[in-house]
Enzyme design. Sequence first.
Site, PDB file in Angstrom:
ATOM      1  CG  ASP A  58      -1.312   1.448   6.965  1.00 51.97           C
ATOM      2  OD1 ASP A  58      -0.309   1.321   6.532  1.00 51.97           O
ATOM      3  OD2 ASP A  58      -1.623   2.588   7.737  1.00 51.97           O
ATOM      4  CB  SER A  59       0.382  -0.806   2.306  1.00 49.57           C
ATOM      5  OG  SER A  59       1.133  -2.147   2.763  1.00 49.57           O
ATOM      6  CG  ASP A  61       1.328  -0.536   9.604  1.00 52.60           C
ATOM      7  OD1 ASP A  61       2.342   0.311  10.201  1.00 52.60           O
ATOM      8  OD2 ASP A  61       1.638  -0.404   8.279  1.00 52.60           O
ATOM      9  CE  LYS A 116       4.918   0.503   9.383  1.00 47.99           C
ATOM     10  NZ  LYS A 116       4.345   1.869   9.130  1.00 47.99           N
ATOM     11  CD  GLU A 131       1.663   5.916   8.435  1.00 49.81           C
ATOM     12  OE1 GLU A 131       1.234   7.146   8.083  1.00 49.81           O
ATOM     13  OE2 GLU A 131       1.510   5.013   7.710  1.00 49.81           O
ATOM     14  CD  GLU A 154       6.482   5.315   2.853  1.00 50.63           C
ATOM     15  OE1 GLU A 154       5.594   5.173   1.749  1.00 50.63           O
ATOM     16  OE2 GLU A 154       5.735   5.091   4.028  1.00 50.63           O
TER      17      GLU A 154
END
EC number: 2.1.2.11
Length: 347
Positions: free
Chosen positions: A83-84, A122, A152, A154, A222
């Site tokens: 999602d970056s 993501d 993925k 978070e 991270e």
Amino acid sequence: MASSITRNCSRFSKAISVRFMSNLPEDTVYGGPKPQNPNQRVTLTHLRQKHRKGEPITVVTAYDYPSAVHLDSAGIDVCLVGDSASMVVHGHDTTLPISLDEMLVHCRAVARGAKRPLLVGDLPFGTYESSTSQAVDTAVRVLKEGGMDAIKLEGGSPSRITAARAIVEAGIAVIGHVGLTPQAISVLGGFRPQGRNIASAVKVVETAMALQEAGCFSVVLECVPPPVAAAATSALKIPTIGIGAGPFCSGQVLVYHDLLGMMQHPHHAKVTPKFCKQYAKVGDVINKALIEYKEEVSKKVFPGPSHSPYKITTSELDGFLTELQKLGFDKAASAAASAAENMEPSK
């Protein structure tokens, strides 16, 4: 003799049929896609084998077909459609604005380009927090519509752990993500490193353990201090993937644009993290090429004869000029004749 001719005609007919039924572009205009002969596709089994042997796992983000092809050619183990993309592709200051539909477009493009790496997508902010059913539905879309192999998500709150477990139980592989979780910057107070005091460091390890218990096959760590990452890596039975977490993780991940040095303009300095090593300055190369292109077009240097490959025979040109004159387009005929003369190699 007749039967031989018939067989040859039949083979020729089949060849023509195959050519016209092919979805490959004709090579008279485009070179066409190059045939890919990748090594065996990376799977969870391959990653577990590397982890057992102590071989580092390589992960890089990709967001489109070209970047995916580059990762594929380089032999990267895991391709993360992160999602970056919200920041490095769409120009936002955070990862929060990107939608699921936008992520799916990126996923499909990457899936067409990366044939060897394990593909991970993501789950974007706002698409899995409400309930386990929402989380599962989103994960299913990422695999079915996005062409990914895994997802993925978070965070390590109880609801995120529950969501991870539900997705795994639905038959979908999951990577967890702890430490700095960019989707939680509202709570974290910005892009702040985690694990820098006793309570926070213990929380990183405990959260990673909980994600492992939920069935995650790997966990991203991270922006945590290297000793904290080393502790989590030692405590877990699954591989850890570090980003700004030091050298003691089972593998490393970087953002494609960051490691290539794509963002050279001062405006982008704020989205390039301090922990990232730039292996190239591709942004400088791109800028130089664009400036050179602009100058050559402005000076009418490009395109020259070598980049004007499509020819018309002398007889066809003469006929074309005659037809133009018949139509009263004398000026156009003169321009065409002059262009043909200037395109001669000696000119």
